[in-house]
Design a protein around this motif. Structure first.
Motif, PDB file in Angstrom:
ATOM      1  N   ILE A 155      89.316  40.337  38.994  1.00 32.10           N
ATOM      2  CA  ILE A 155      89.264  41.043  37.710  1.00 32.10           C
ATOM      3  C   ILE A 155      87.913  40.242  37.332  1.00 32.10           C
ATOM      4  CG2 ILE A 155      90.143  41.525  35.350  1.00 32.10           C
ATOM      5  CD1 ILE A 155      92.016  42.463  37.279  1.00 32.10           C
ATOM      6  N   GLU A 156      86.851  41.274  36.918  1.00 27.85           N
ATOM      7  CA  GLU A 156      85.555  40.919  36.788  1.00 27.85           C
ATOM      8  C   GLU A 156      85.180  41.776  35.335  1.00 27.85           C
ATOM      9  OE1 GLU A 156      81.775  39.960  35.952  1.00 27.85           O
ATOM     10  OE2 GLU A 156      83.265  38.813  37.604  1.00 27.85           O
ATOM     11  N   GLN A 157      84.666  40.798  34.501  1.00 25.85           N
ATOM     12  CA  GLN A 157      84.165  41.180  33.188  1.00 25.85           C
ATOM     13  C   GLN A 157      82.662  42.060  33.227  1.00 25.85           C
ATOM     14  OE1 GLN A 157      83.007  38.563  30.130  1.00 25.85           O
ATOM     15  NE2 GLN A 157      82.138  37.135  31.588  1.00 25.85           N
ATOM     16  N   PHE A 158      82.155  41.863  34.260  1.00 25.25           N
ATOM     17  CA  PHE A 158      80.863  42.674  34.294  1.00 25.25           C
ATOM     18  C   PHE A 158      80.797  43.372  35.826  1.00 25.25           C
ATOM     19  CE2 PHE A 158      79.403  38.910  31.690  1.00 25.25           C
ATOM     20  CZ  PHE A 158      79.502  39.635  30.234  1.00 25.25           C
ATOM     21  N   SER A 159      79.942  43.033  36.577  1.00 25.06           N
ATOM     22  CA  SER A 159      79.980  43.542  38.007  1.00 25.06           C
ATOM     23  C   SER A 159      79.831  42.421  39.203  1.00 25.06           C
ATOM     24  CB  SER A 159      78.846  44.531  38.214  1.00 25.06           C
ATOM     25  OG  SER A 159      77.504  43.853  37.881  1.00 25.06           O
ATOM     26  N   ILE A 160      80.510  42.730  40.085  1.00 27.07           N
ATOM     27  CA  ILE A 160      80.738  41.728  41.382  1.00 27.07           C
ATOM     28  C   ILE A 160      79.156  41.083  41.515  1.00 27.07           C
ATOM     29  CG2 ILE A 160      80.827  41.278  43.761  1.00 27.07           C
ATOM     30  CD1 ILE A 160      83.487  41.887  42.239  1.00 27.07           C
ATOM     31  N   GLY A 161      79.155  39.594  41.408  1.00 27.46           N
ATOM     32  CA  GLY A 161      77.725  38.932  41.589  1.00 27.46           C
ATOM     33  C   GLY A 161      76.881  39.103  40.572  1.00 27.46           C
ATOM     34  N   SER A 162      77.049  39.394  39.497  1.00 31.98           N
ATOM     35  CA  SER A 162      76.261  39.663  38.351  1.00 31.98           C
ATOM     36  C   SER A 162      76.141  38.394  37.600  1.00 31.98           C
ATOM     37  CB  SER A 162      76.710  40.946  37.326  1.00 31.98           C
ATOM     38  OG  SER A 162      77.895  40.374  36.675  1.00 31.98           O
ATOM     39  N   GLY A 163      76.682  37.412  37.684  1.00 35.85           N
ATOM     40  CA  GLY A 163      76.527  36.047  36.958  1.00 35.85           C
ATOM     41  C   GLY A 163      75.581  35.214  37.805  1.00 35.85           C
ATOM     42  N   ALA A 164      75.927  33.929  37.841  1.00 35.54           N
ATOM     43  CA  ALA A 164      75.074  32.957  38.353  1.00 35.54           C
ATOM     44  C   ALA A 164      74.772  33.219  39.851  1.00 35.54           C
ATOM     45  CB  ALA A 164      75.863  31.611  38.214  1.00 35.54           C
ATOM     46  N   SER A 165      75.800  33.809  40.435  1.00 38.00           N
ATOM     47  CA  SER A 165      75.731  34.028  41.887  1.00 38.00           C
ATOM     48  C   SER A 165      74.621  35.123  42.111  1.00 38.00           C
ATOM     49  CB  SER A 165      77.287  34.763  42.454  1.00 38.00           C
ATOM     50  OG  SER A 165      78.166  33.649  42.002  1.00 38.00           O
ATOM     51  N   GLY A 166      74.309  36.130  41.276  1.00 34.79           N
ATOM     52  CA  GLY A 166      73.359  36.949  41.629  1.00 34.79           C
ATOM     53  C   GLY A 166      71.868  36.739  41.022  1.00 34.79           C
ATOM     54  N   VAL A 167      71.625  35.801  40.072  1.00 35.57           N
ATOM     55  CA  VAL A 167      70.585  35.655  39.546  1.00 35.57           C
ATOM     56  C   VAL A 167      69.709  34.240  39.582  1.00 35.57           C
ATOM     57  CG1 VAL A 167      71.145  37.140  37.437  1.00 35.57           C
ATOM     58  CG2 VAL A 167      71.522  34.889  37.173  1.00 35.57           C
ATOM     59  N   ASN A 168      70.232  33.541  40.431  1.00 39.60           N
ATOM     60  CA  ASN A 168      69.645  32.184  40.792  1.00 39.60           C
ATOM     61  C   ASN A 168      68.729  32.411  41.663  1.00 39.60           C
ATOM     62  OD1 ASN A 168      70.749  31.210  43.764  1.00 39.60           O
ATOM     63  ND2 ASN A 168      72.295  32.229  42.852  1.00 39.60           N
ATOM     64  N   ALA A 169      67.974  31.062  42.217  1.00 35.63           N
ATOM     65  CA  ALA A 169      66.676  31.346  42.954  1.00 35.63           C
ATOM     66  C   ALA A 169      66.957  31.114  44.512  1.00 35.63           C
ATOM     67  CB  ALA A 169      65.716  29.981  42.719  1.00 35.63           C
ATOM     68  N   GLY A 170      68.354  31.366  44.705  1.00 30.88           N
ATOM     69  CA  GLY A 170      68.750  31.439  46.030  1.00 30.88           C
ATOM     70  C   GLY A 170      68.369  30.060  47.131  1.00 30.88           C
ATOM     71  N   THR A 171      67.965  29.233  46.483  1.00 22.57           N
ATOM     72  CA  THR A 171      67.699  28.108  47.328  1.00 22.57           C
ATOM     73  C   THR A 171      68.831  27.428  48.095  1.00 22.57           C
ATOM     74  OG1 THR A 171      65.919  27.516  45.639  1.00 22.57           O
ATOM     75  CG2 THR A 171      66.532  25.779  47.235  1.00 22.57           C
ATOM     76  N   LEU A 172      68.666  27.317  49.410  1.00 24.45           N
ATOM     77  CA  LEU A 172      69.641  26.642  50.165  1.00 24.45           C
ATOM     78  C   LEU A 172      69.169  25.389  50.707  1.00 24.45           C
ATOM     79  CD1 LEU A 172      70.882  29.892  52.012  1.00 24.45           C
ATOM     80  CD2 LEU A 172      71.881  28.544  50.038  1.00 24.45           C
ATOM     81  N   SER A 173      68.909  24.210  49.999  1.00 22.71           N
ATOM     82  CA  SER A 173      68.105  22.931  50.177  1.00 22.71           C
ATOM     83  C   SER A 173      69.304  21.829  50.088  1.00 22.71           C
ATOM     84  CB  SER A 173      67.153  22.626  49.284  1.00 22.71           C
ATOM     85  OG  SER A 173      66.549  21.608  49.631  1.00 22.71           O
ATOM     86  N   LEU A 174      69.399  21.234  51.546  1.00 19.06           N
ATOM     87  CA  LEU A 174      70.419  19.967  51.409  1.00 19.06           C
ATOM     88  C   LEU A 174      69.680  18.800  50.579  1.00 19.06           C
ATOM     89  CD1 LEU A 174      71.514  20.209  55.098  1.00 19.06           C
ATOM     90  CD2 LEU A 174      72.509  21.238  53.160  1.00 19.06           C
ATOM     91  N   GLN A 175      68.337  18.807  50.502  1.00 18.36           N
ATOM     92  CA  GLN A 175      67.653  17.593  49.905  1.00 18.36           C
ATOM     93  C   GLN A 175      67.981  17.452  48.336  1.00 18.36           C
ATOM     94  OE1 GLN A 175      63.849  16.834  51.399  1.00 18.36           O
ATOM     95  NE2 GLN A 175      63.750  18.675  52.071  1.00 18.36           N
ATOM     96  N   ILE A 176      68.510  18.767  47.699  1.00 22.52           N
ATOM     97  CA  ILE A 176      68.817  18.772  46.255  1.00 22.52           C
ATOM     98  C   ILE A 176      70.150  18.820  46.121  1.00 22.52           C
ATOM     99  CG2 ILE A 176      66.560  19.706  45.601  1.00 22.52           C
ATOM    100  CD1 ILE A 176      68.046  22.606  45.468  1.00 22.52           C
ATOM    101  N   LYS A 177      71.078  18.407  47.053  1.00 21.47           N
ATOM    102  CA  LYS A 177      72.472  18.268  46.876  1.00 21.47           C
ATOM    103  C   LYS A 177      72.934  16.789  46.425  1.00 21.47           C
ATOM    104  CE  LYS A 177      73.177  22.670  47.373  1.00 21.47           C
ATOM    105  NZ  LYS A 177      71.441  22.994  47.213  1.00 21.47           N
ATOM    106  N   ARG A 178      74.088  16.564  45.557  1.00 17.83           N
ATOM    107  CA  ARG A 178      74.660  15.277  45.325  1.00 17.83           C
ATOM    108  C   ARG A 178      75.254  14.866  46.792  1.00 17.83           C
ATOM    109  NH1 ARG A 178      77.676  14.765  39.757  1.00 17.83           N
ATOM    110  NH2 ARG A 178      76.884  12.713  40.316  1.00 17.83           N
ATOM    111  N   VAL A 179      74.833  13.409  46.798  1.00 13.97           N
ATOM    112  CA  VAL A 179      75.559  12.804  48.146  1.00 13.97           C
ATOM    113  C   VAL A 179      76.933  13.338  48.409  1.00 13.97           C
ATOM    114  CG1 VAL A 179      76.015  10.563  49.194  1.00 13.97           C
ATOM    115  CG2 VAL A 179      73.749  10.874  47.865  1.00 13.97           C
ATOM    116  N   ALA A 180      77.924  12.950  47.228  1.00 13.66           N
ATOM    117  CA  ALA A 180      79.359  13.365  47.474  1.00 13.66           C
ATOM    118  C   ALA A 180      79.393  14.910  47.887  1.00 13.66           C
ATOM    119  CB  ALA A 180      79.982  12.906  46.292  1.00 13.66           C
ATOM    120  N   LEU A 181      78.645  15.625  47.750  1.00  8.19           N
ATOM    121  CA  LEU A 181      78.824  16.836  47.828  1.00  8.19           C
ATOM    122  C   LEU A 181      78.285  17.384  49.237  1.00  8.19           C
ATOM    123  CD1 LEU A 181      78.603  18.642  44.168  1.00  8.19           C
ATOM    124  CD2 LEU A 181      80.636  17.884  45.762  1.00  8.19           C
TER     125      LEU A 181
END
Length: 367
Positions: free
Chosen positions: A33-59
């Protein structure tokens, strides 16, 4: 006639969709159940960066596993493993950079440090004012604007029911069923997963659950097309910059600078008082950006809780009620933590621990 779902999933971002796919693969019948459209929130409008250097240590273990899943998706999400450089421009920033990266190296991230000569060989157009830098060959990015199309295709192939533009107005629990009242009618299932990102606080409130969810309003900008200026993902020791040039020549600039707005009031707005220093930092790191025009800037909501760790697990006092969200770096981590959530719902042991959402709740009640 469609089979009644085994689980209703509210939220059609990465986490809701990836969990649904994992459950379907393992024999369940989910419905989204999606209030807007699939991937229209943060999942679709972020910068797309996949960097391990900016992740928290525990994660870090979650980020490494999530990164591999994006790599497997490959061209379907515009994945590029470019490598990434994080810069420090002062001695204070250099100390911060070394302290943070050493911890991430210990957590399993393949990071090393570069000399100025090495930096200039890799990225000759970066500023000469670099005091220290770290490098991770695994870093890269995907095209977040493809997220919705990617997951919609997978959901269709898996024959998972999806209801878009579907607003949940009421949730009740009776006779071992969660009943959802929406603008598209009634839905029911014996299990419910809330994966609504920045809207999670409001969704949980429909069951009188008070989660301390806040929303950041992250800003992203894109330039006009330009000749090749930079090949790596570029970051800053403070975490206040992400920069990468796409294949079409545009440069995408982010770093978590805050816009204005609240999820309940609709889309966020760009704040010029934070946009300008974001662009100034980018230009300082990569001087040729001074010659480029900004084509567009936009915002996206990112949910977080006070300790900045995810909410992932079951809510005490309810049968088969699950929460998933509030993941910093959620674009990278999302696909993997969703698989873990699926295993948890299937009552299997998870490869890595989840993050108990009850740590913030005094008590939960069905009343």
């Amino acid at each position: 006639m469609k089979k009644q779902p085994d689980i209703l999933i509210i939220g059609g971002g990465i986490m809701g969709c990836a969990t649904a796919l994992h459950l379907k693969k393992n024999g369940m019948a989910p419905a989204i159940i999606e209030q807007f459209s699939i991937g229209s929130g943060a999942s679709g409008v972020n910068a797309g960066t996949l960097s391990l250097q900016i992740k928290r240590v525990a994660l870090m273990p979650y980020a490494i596993a999530g990164h591999h899943l994006w790599e497997q998706a490959g061209r379907l999400v515009g994945f590029q493993k470019t490598g990434g450089i994080t810069l420090a421009f002062t001695e204070q920033e250099a100390t911060l950079l070394h302290q943070r990266m050493q911890k991430k190296i210990q957590a399993g991230a393949p990071i090393n440090f570069l000399t100025n000569k090495q930096i200039k060989k890799i990225e000759p157009k970066l500023t000469d004012k670099v005091v220290a830098a770290s490098y991770c060959a695994e870093d890269g990015f995907a095209n977040a604007s493809l997220t919705g199309h990617y997951y919609r295709t997978l959901l269709k192939q898996a024959n998972i029911s999806v209801y878009e533009s579907c607003q949940v107005e009421k949730i009740t629990y009776q006779a071992n069923q969660y009943q959802l009242t929406t603008n598209q009618g009634e839905f029911s299932a014996p299990r419910l997963l809330m994966a609504t990102g920045a809207w999670l606080k409001n969704t949980a409130a429909l069951l009188n659950i008070d989660l301390p969810v806040n929303a950041r309003v992250n800003t992203v900008s894109v330039t006009e097309r330009a000749p090749r200026l930079v090949s790596q993902v570029i970051g800053h020791a403070t975490g206040l910059l992400t920069l990468k040039q796409k294949k079409n020549g545009t440069v995408l600039i982010g770093g978590g600078w805050q816009g204005k707005g609240q999820p309940v009031n609709g889309s966020g707005q760009v704040n010029m008082q934070t946009l300008i220093p974001n662009l100034q930092l980018a230009q300082y790191a990569l001087p040729p950006l001074n010659q480029l025009r900004i084509v567009r800037s936009w915002t996206g909501y990112e949910a977080n809780v006070p300790d900045f760790y995810p909410l992932a697990g079951a809510i005490n006092g309810f049968e088969n009620l699950f929460i998933l969200g509030c993941v910093r770096g959620g674009y990278t981590i999302g696909p993997y933590i969703s698989q873990l959530m699926g295993e948890f719902i299937l009552q299997r042991e998870t490869a890595l621990p989840l993050f108990d959402p009850n740590r913030f709740l005094q008590s939960s009640s069905k009343e």
